[in-house]
Write a protein that holds these residues in place. Structure first.
Motif, mmCIF file in Angstrom:
data_model
loop_
_atom_site.group_PDB
_atom_site.id
_atom_site.type_symbol
_atom_site.label_atom_id
_atom_site.label_comp_id
_atom_site.label_asym_id
_atom_site.label_seq_id
_atom_site.Cartn_x
_atom_site.Cartn_y
_atom_site.Cartn_z
ATOM 1 N N LYS A 195 24.876 -46.813 59.723
ATOM 2 C CA LYS A 195 24.263 -48.141 60.387
ATOM 3 C C LYS A 195 25.054 -48.263 61.539
ATOM 4 C CE LYS A 195 27.413 -50.990 57.535
ATOM 5 N NZ LYS A 195 27.256 -52.087 56.607
ATOM 6 N N ASP A 196 24.418 -49.227 62.526
ATOM 7 C CA ASP A 196 24.885 -49.538 63.823
ATOM 8 C C ASP A 196 24.771 -48.339 64.666
ATOM 9 O OD1 ASP A 196 25.374 -52.280 62.937
ATOM 10 O OD2 ASP A 196 27.393 -51.523 62.370
ATOM 11 N N GLY A 197 23.730 -47.487 64.481
ATOM 12 C CA GLY A 197 23.497 -46.300 65.482
ATOM 13 C C GLY A 197 24.350 -44.970 65.545
ATOM 14 N N GLY A 198 25.432 -45.141 64.387
ATOM 15 C CA GLY A 198 26.447 -44.138 64.549
ATOM 16 C C GLY A 198 25.525 -42.550 63.840
ATOM 17 N N GLY A 199 26.317 -41.751 64.577
ATOM 18 C CA GLY A 199 25.821 -40.099 63.766
ATOM 19 C C GLY A 199 26.197 -39.093 64.503
ATOM 20 N N GLY A 200 26.130 -38.136 63.986
ATOM 21 C CA GLY A 200 26.599 -36.614 64.183
ATOM 22 C C GLY A 200 25.852 -35.466 63.832
ATOM 23 N N ALA A 201 26.218 -34.274 64.096
ATOM 24 C CA ALA A 201 25.509 -33.209 63.292
ATOM 25 C C ALA A 201 26.407 -32.096 63.366
ATOM 26 C CB ALA A 201 24.317 -32.830 64.367
ATOM 27 N N GLU A 202 26.446 -31.092 62.344
ATOM 28 C CA GLU A 202 27.249 -30.098 62.119
ATOM 29 C C GLU A 202 26.278 -28.992 61.721
ATOM 30 O OE1 GLU A 202 30.414 -31.306 59.565
ATOM 31 O OE2 GLU A 202 28.980 -31.407 57.740
ATOM 32 N N ASP A 203 26.960 -27.719 61.892
ATOM 33 C CA ASP A 203 26.133 -26.428 61.275
ATOM 34 C C ASP A 203 26.809 -26.452 60.033
ATOM 35 O OD1 ASP A 203 25.119 -25.997 63.899
ATOM 36 O OD2 ASP A 203 26.910 -24.767 64.437
ATOM 37 N N ARG A 204 25.949 -25.699 58.995
ATOM 38 C CA ARG A 204 25.860 -25.447 57.751
ATOM 39 C C ARG A 204 25.565 -24.011 57.306
ATOM 40 N NH1 ARG A 204 26.891 -30.247 54.632
ATOM 41 N NH2 ARG A 204 27.795 -28.697 53.163
ATOM 42 N N SER A 205 26.233 -23.433 56.318
ATOM 43 C CA SER A 205 25.701 -22.255 55.543
ATOM 44 C C SER A 205 26.219 -22.303 54.230
ATOM 45 C CB SER A 205 26.206 -20.969 56.548
ATOM 46 O OG SER A 205 27.483 -20.401 55.748
ATOM 47 N N VAL A 206 25.391 -21.744 53.329
ATOM 48 C CA VAL A 206 25.526 -21.630 52.109
ATOM 49 C C VAL A 206 24.881 -20.357 51.621
ATOM 50 C CG1 VAL A 206 23.541 -22.894 51.350
ATOM 51 C CG2 VAL A 206 25.470 -22.937 49.726
ATOM 52 N N THR A 207 25.695 -19.689 50.394
ATOM 53 C CA THR A 207 25.059 -18.489 49.688
ATOM 54 C C THR A 207 24.656 -19.054 48.405
ATOM 55 O OG1 THR A 207 26.391 -16.883 50.894
ATOM 56 C CG2 THR A 207 25.215 -16.315 48.900
ATOM 57 N N LEU A 208 23.179 -18.959 48.004
ATOM 58 C CA LEU A 208 22.823 -19.489 46.862
ATOM 59 C C LEU A 208 22.273 -18.351 45.967
ATOM 60 C CD1 LEU A 208 20.238 -22.228 48.328
ATOM 61 C CD2 LEU A 208 22.501 -22.546 47.413
ATOM 62 N N ALA A 209 22.379 -18.590 44.674
ATOM 63 C CA ALA A 209 21.764 -17.641 43.718
ATOM 64 C C ALA A 209 20.646 -18.189 43.032
ATOM 65 C CB ALA A 209 22.685 -17.453 42.439
ATOM 66 N N VAL A 210 19.408 -17.502 43.336
ATOM 67 C CA VAL A 210 18.109 -18.104 43.047
ATOM 68 C C VAL A 210 17.260 -17.142 42.092
ATOM 69 C CG1 VAL A 210 15.830 -18.418 43.997
ATOM 70 C CG2 VAL A 210 18.073 -18.920 45.378
ATOM 71 N N GLN A 211 16.828 -17.647 41.096
ATOM 72 C CA GLN A 211 16.183 -16.820 40.167
ATOM 73 C C GLN A 211 14.497 -16.848 40.394
ATOM 74 O OE1 GLN A 211 15.802 -18.100 35.719
ATOM 75 N NE2 GLN A 211 16.579 -16.110 35.433
ATOM 76 N N CYS A 212 14.059 -15.657 40.395
ATOM 77 C CA CYS A 212 12.459 -15.645 40.873
ATOM 78 C C CYS A 212 12.071 -14.633 39.945
ATOM 79 C CB CYS A 212 12.040 -15.426 42.220
ATOM 80 S SG CYS A 212 12.814 -16.630 43.506
ATOM 81 N N ARG A 213 11.352 -14.940 38.582
ATOM 82 C CA ARG A 213 11.003 -14.104 37.841
ATOM 83 C C ARG A 213 9.475 -13.889 38.263
ATOM 84 N NH1 ARG A 213 13.793 -12.392 33.627
ATOM 85 N NH2 ARG A 213 15.567 -13.565 32.667
ATOM 86 N N PRO A 214 8.918 -12.468 37.838
ATOM 87 C CA PRO A 214 7.445 -12.333 38.348
ATOM 88 C C PRO A 214 6.512 -13.359 37.628
ATOM 89 C CG PRO A 214 8.557 -10.219 37.675
ATOM 90 C CD PRO A 214 9.685 -11.602 37.284
ATOM 91 N N SER A 215 5.580 -13.915 38.226
ATOM 92 C CA SER A 215 4.644 -14.792 37.708
ATOM 93 C C SER A 215 5.303 -16.052 37.271
ATOM 94 C CB SER A 215 3.734 -14.135 36.500
ATOM 95 O OG SER A 215 3.162 -13.062 36.993
ATOM 96 N N ALA A 216 6.311 -16.543 38.167
ATOM 97 C CA ALA A 216 7.167 -17.601 37.615
ATOM 98 C C ALA A 216 7.500 -18.358 38.914
ATOM 99 C CB ALA A 216 8.100 -17.706 36.395
ATOM 100 N N ASP A 217 7.702 -19.607 38.767
ATOM 101 C CA ASP A 217 8.221 -20.365 40.074
ATOM 102 C C ASP A 217 9.687 -20.083 40.176
ATOM 103 O OD1 ASP A 217 5.687 -21.415 40.666
ATOM 104 O OD2 ASP A 217 6.514 -23.255 39.375
#
Length: 229
Positions: A195-217
């Motif tokens: 609030k009151d107009g404050g703000g900022g930005a920063e670079d981010r990075s992350v390594t995720l483990a993602v499961q993607c089985r065939p025929s499934a989301d």
């Protein structure tokens, strides 16, 4: 107007339980073994990796043809619902945006956690909810962030498979078929405002483990210790 001092969301270092670590390590081959480093690194660019086993690489989180993302429920506040995707790179990009975005003005801490949990795999043998939950500040800090009206949005610049994962997969491609868990390193930027107009930005990075089985989301498994890019 000068910046106001305020609490900031910082990604916590995830400490996996021994059982979860063993299961995930086995599932993603040598991802966290061959050349792994627990020190965080900042991804500065580079091309996206191509998905193994015929899965296409993706430039962004695009829904699977013929499906639509579920409507967000009030119980999860402003947290984006999981997209129905079959590409681990696309899902990793979408999941990173979700993890780096929040709005304490309209979402309680419990709602934030509930929304994040909806992205997780239901296979308890692999899921490591603790590593994801650790990204959310404790109740006291969340309350202070709410008082400041703090909120954040995120953009992703690129996502790729870490070299250790690609090398391990090339050496033993059949091993992926047990759990279909992929390592996805995502880089982007988080913009934070209050609030009151404050703000900022920063670079981010992350390594995720993602499961993607065939025929499934796809589904989120864990935040993984970072590997060489």
């Amino acid at each position: 107007m000068g910046k106001r001092s305020r609490p900031r969301v910082r990604a916590a270092t995830a400490h996996w339980s021994t059982g979860r670590r063993v299961a995930v390590l086995a599932a993603v081959l040598a991802l966290l073994l061959a050349g792994a480093s627990l020190a965080a690194y900042l991804t500065t660019g580079g091309g996206r990796g191509e998905a193994p086993s015929g899965k296409p690489s993706a430039s962004g989180p695009t829904a699977r043809p013929g499906t639509t993302a579920p409507v967000a429920e009030a119980a999860t506040g402003t947290v984006s619902p999981p997209l129905r995707l079959s590409d681990p790179l696309a899902y990793g990009r979408a999941a990173a945006v979700m993890l780096w975005s929040y709005d304490t003005r309209a979402t309680t801490r419990d709602q934030q956690l509930a929304g994040m949990h909806a992205w997780m795999t239901t296979e308890t043998k692999y899921t490591d909810w603790t590593s994801i939950q650790a990204q959310v500040p404790d109740p006291l800090l969340w309350s202070r962030m709410h008082d400041q009206g703090q909120h954040a949005t995120a953009t992703v610049s690129q996502a790729h498979f870490p070299s250790a994962f690609k090398q391990a997969l090339a050496e033993n491609p059949a091993a992926l078929t047990e759990a279909y868990i992929y390592a996805v390193t995502v880089a982007g930027k988080q913009a934070i405002a209050w609030k009151d107009g404050g703000g900022g930005a920063e670079d981010r990075s992350v390594t995720l483990a993602v499961q993607c089985r065939p025929s499934a989301d796809c589904a989120l498994v864990a935040i993984a210790p970072n590997t060489a890019p």
